[in-house]
Design a protein around this motif. Structure first.
Motif, short mmCIF file in Angstrom:
data_model
loop_
_atom_site.label_atom_id
_atom_site.label_comp_id
_atom_site.label_asym_id
_atom_site.label_seq_id
_atom_site.Cartn_x
_atom_site.Cartn_y
_atom_site.Cartn_z
N GLU A 20 112.58 38.12 51.73
CA GLU A 20 112.15 37.48 52.97
C GLU A 20 111.35 38.41 53.87
O GLU A 20 110.52 37.97 54.65
N GLU A 21 111.64 39.73 53.78
CA GLU A 21 110.94 40.66 54.66
C GLU A 21 109.45 40.67 54.37
O GLU A 21 109.03 40.58 53.23
N ILE A 22 108.67 40.78 55.45
CA ILE A 22 107.21 40.88 55.34
C ILE A 22 106.83 42.17 56.05
O ILE A 22 106.73 42.23 57.28
N TRP A 23 106.66 43.22 55.26
CA TRP A 23 106.38 44.55 55.79
C TRP A 23 105.05 45.05 55.29
O TRP A 23 104.62 44.73 54.17
N VAL A 24 104.40 45.88 56.12
CA VAL A 24 103.20 46.61 55.71
C VAL A 24 103.32 48.03 56.23
O VAL A 24 104.04 48.29 57.20
N ALA A 25 102.62 48.93 55.58
CA ALA A 25 102.60 50.32 56.03
C ALA A 25 101.23 50.63 56.61
O ALA A 25 100.21 50.10 56.17
N TYR A 26 101.25 51.50 57.62
CA TYR A 26 100.01 52.01 58.19
C TYR A 26 100.29 53.41 58.71
O TYR A 26 101.21 53.62 59.49
N ASP A 27 99.48 54.36 58.27
CA ASP A 27 99.56 55.74 58.75
C ASP A 27 100.98 56.31 58.64
O ASP A 27 101.47 56.95 59.55
N GLY A 28 101.64 56.00 57.51
CA GLY A 28 102.95 56.57 57.24
C GLY A 28 104.13 55.80 57.80
O GLY A 28 105.28 56.10 57.47
N LYS A 29 103.87 54.83 58.65
CA LYS A 29 104.95 54.03 59.23
C LYS A 29 104.95 52.65 58.59
O LYS A 29 103.91 52.13 58.21
#
Length: 77
Positions: A20-29
């Protein structure tokens, strides 16, 4: 702020399809973008959740300030 590290493989599972989680990474976070209607079903235009979008942001019509409204849930290890 002590954030949990996640591997690229663990991030890939948070794509709105496998979990269910919708995650993205940007600049290490790692950001939880699931609250955004623009990321419904884990897709935002030609971008997919569960990925590091650092390089892709250069082509976006917005700046990295777009991530300010999302919760940081981890760091990319």
């Amino acid at each position: 702020m002590n954030l949990k590290p996640y591997t690229r493989q663990q991030l890939a599972l948070r794509n709105g399809q496998d979990r269910e989680e919708i995650w993205v990474a940007y600049d290490g976070k790692i950001y939880d973008v699931g609250s955004s209607r623009l990321w419904r079903d884990g897709k935002h235009y030609e971008h997919w959740a569960g990925q590091d979008l650092t390089e892709e942001l250069r082509d976006a019509p917005h700046t990295d300030k777009v991530f300010d409204k999302f919760e940081v849930v981890g760091i990319l290890s």
